[in-house]
Write a protein that holds these residues in place. Sequence first.
Motif, PDB file in Angstrom:
ATOM      1  N   ILE A 194       1.566  75.174   5.154  1.00 43.45           N
ATOM      2  CA  ILE A 194       1.167  75.928   3.948  1.00 43.45           C
ATOM      3  C   ILE A 194      -0.193  76.604   4.179  1.00 43.45           C
ATOM      4  CG2 ILE A 194       0.462  75.690   1.512  1.00 43.45           C
ATOM      5  CD1 ILE A 194       2.498  73.274   1.412  1.00 43.45           C
ATOM      6  N   ILE A 195      -1.148  75.835   4.681  1.00 42.81           N
ATOM      7  CA  ILE A 195      -2.513  76.365   4.860  1.00 42.81           C
ATOM      8  C   ILE A 195      -2.516  77.533   5.849  1.00 42.81           C
ATOM      9  CG2 ILE A 195      -4.824  75.774   5.788  1.00 42.81           C
ATOM     10  CD1 ILE A 195      -4.296  74.755   2.908  1.00 42.81           C
ATOM     11  N   LYS A 196      -1.683  77.437   6.870  1.00 39.94           N
ATOM     12  CA  LYS A 196      -1.609  78.529   7.856  1.00 39.94           C
ATOM     13  C   LYS A 196      -1.189  79.835   7.176  1.00 39.94           C
ATOM     14  CE  LYS A 196       0.015  79.414  12.484  1.00 39.94           C
ATOM     15  NZ  LYS A 196       0.634  78.825  13.647  1.00 39.94           N
ATOM     16  N   GLN A 197      -0.207  79.744   6.282  1.00 39.32           N
ATOM     17  CA  GLN A 197       0.275  80.956   5.595  1.00 39.32           C
ATOM     18  C   GLN A 197      -0.779  81.505   4.638  1.00 39.32           C
ATOM     19  OE1 GLN A 197       4.541  80.865   4.404  1.00 39.32           O
ATOM     20  NE2 GLN A 197       4.486  78.757   5.115  1.00 39.32           N
ATOM     21  N   VAL A 198      -1.484  80.591   3.950  1.00 41.75           N
ATOM     22  CA  VAL A 198      -2.555  81.052   3.051  1.00 41.75           C
ATOM     23  C   VAL A 198      -3.647  81.724   3.889  1.00 41.75           C
ATOM     24  CG1 VAL A 198      -4.290  80.359   1.343  1.00 41.75           C
ATOM     25  CG2 VAL A 198      -2.057  79.239   1.346  1.00 41.75           C
ATOM     26  N   HIS A 326      -7.526  77.155  14.843  1.00 40.60           N
ATOM     27  CA  HIS A 326      -7.829  75.716  14.814  1.00 40.60           C
ATOM     28  C   HIS A 326      -6.603  74.893  15.239  1.00 40.60           C
ATOM     29  CE1 HIS A 326      -9.058  71.760  13.320  1.00 40.60           C
ATOM     30  NE2 HIS A 326     -10.300  72.241  13.345  1.00 40.60           N
ATOM     31  N   VAL A 327      -6.877  73.812  15.949  1.00 39.86           N
ATOM     32  CA  VAL A 327      -5.795  72.982  16.500  1.00 39.86           C
ATOM     33  C   VAL A 327      -4.903  72.398  15.392  1.00 39.86           C
ATOM     34  CG1 VAL A 327      -7.307  70.937  16.641  1.00 39.86           C
ATOM     35  CG2 VAL A 327      -5.300  71.095  18.112  1.00 39.86           C
ATOM     36  N   TRP A 328      -5.484  72.129  14.186  1.00 37.39           N
ATOM     37  CA  TRP A 328      -4.669  71.548  13.102  1.00 37.39           C
ATOM     38  C   TRP A 328      -3.587  72.526  12.640  1.00 37.39           C
ATOM     39  CZ3 TRP A 328      -4.177  71.884   7.506  1.00 37.39           C
ATOM     40  CH2 TRP A 328      -3.521  70.771   6.942  1.00 37.39           C
ATOM     41  N   LEU A 329      -3.816  73.812  12.870  1.00 46.76           N
ATOM     42  CA  LEU A 329      -2.827  74.807  12.436  1.00 46.76           C
ATOM     43  C   LEU A 329      -1.873  75.222  13.552  1.00 46.76           C
ATOM     44  CD1 LEU A 329      -4.897  77.176  10.095  1.00 46.76           C
ATOM     45  CD2 LEU A 329      -3.484  75.244   9.494  1.00 46.76           C
ATOM     46  N   SER A 330      -2.031  74.591  14.738  1.00 46.21           N
ATOM     47  CA  SER A 330      -1.204  75.068  15.857  1.00 46.21           C
ATOM     48  C   SER A 330       0.188  74.432  15.831  1.00 46.21           C
ATOM     49  CB  SER A 330      -1.884  74.780  17.181  1.00 46.21           C
ATOM     50  OG  SER A 330      -2.080  73.393  17.304  1.00 46.21           O
TER      51      SER A 330
END
Length: 330
Positions: A194-198, A326-330
């Motif tokens: 979700i955060i990646k799309q935002v 960021h690695v959390w979004l990969s």
Amino acid sequence: MKRQNSANATTTSPSKYFSNTSNQFSEILKQITQNSNNKPIRKACSPNSNNQMQKRVKTQITSISRNPNQNIHNKNFNSSVPKNKLEYYQVLEQIGSGKFGKVYKCLLNQTKKLYAIKMIDKLYLKKNQMLHQLHREVAIQQMLKHQNIIQLVEFFETTNNYCLVLEYATGGTLFQSLMKQNNRRYSEPAASNIIKQVACAIQQMQQQSIIHRDLKPENILWCNGQIKISDFGWSVQDKKERDTLCGTIDYLSPEMVFGQQYDNSIDLWSLGVLTFELTTGRTPFQVQEGFTLQFPDYLSGDVKDLMKGLLTDKKNRKSIEWVLNHVWLS
Ligand SMILES: Nc1ncnc2c1ncn2[C@@H]1O[C@H](COP(=O)(O)OP(=O)(O)OP(=O)(O)O)[C@@H](O)[C@H]1O
């Protein structure tokens, strides 16, 4: 009802990014309430108010301009609004309501395609001197074309309403879906998606010098499994710094609260708050407590690192490019 705190959240030792701000913070909010005829803080229910789980009273701040000349009425707006096109649509059931009107599902007669139509009461808008705000919302949404942003399809007026025909989001708001999750929080992989799309939507807005200024789960919609940013009612397109206070309390950045100049990095602060809310079920900062960041133990080091990069003062806040890499979004 206020935003809920997760009662059982265990916390590690606090990381203080903003020290000694608690008293200052509540004092400022008190002043905000007193300074504008006691009206700037508005309580509103999210749609679907018959469902307790989905009912959250949000405390929203109406725009307070620190520059009295900023709210200039746009004289050309009235003459440029296209006339009534409502006859081309079949208006169906109500799907939401907001500050100045109601949102309905509608069908374009010719194609039988579904849309959402936001009908804004002209009288109410005029009474609240918010025509300039609608003008901005329409102009900005007409500019934005991105898969993670709700598309404005058409804008026109009827005798009593201004009407925005919007791409129809089939899945409701992110807030509604968050409330249905276990412990009202998403797993980290789901939140990361979700955060990646935002973040992609924020990148697009930044490329067009647009600041949303009210990013939160209530203004993010689900459309066929995809995330779409909506409600550009507070957004502005500007390269210069601003100082108008607006938004929703739990999501306000410190520079906005403390009356400092701010820029598009306030949307990145909101992205940090959103990451916290999606992964823990609560927002990180409470009005009375100021900006002391504490993480529950169960969060991964990666998501904490992302939030530390965002939930910090403006000058140290990371960029949207940093977020997207960021690695959390990969
Ligand atoms: N494109 C859309 N597709 C589906 N539902 C929508 C759409 N746009 C709005 N809604 C529904 O209508 C509600 C209110 O819409 P919106 O937030 O745009 O109005 P608003 O007047 O700007 O609201 P607010 O007072 O929260 O700022 C949303 O929370 C959502 O439930």
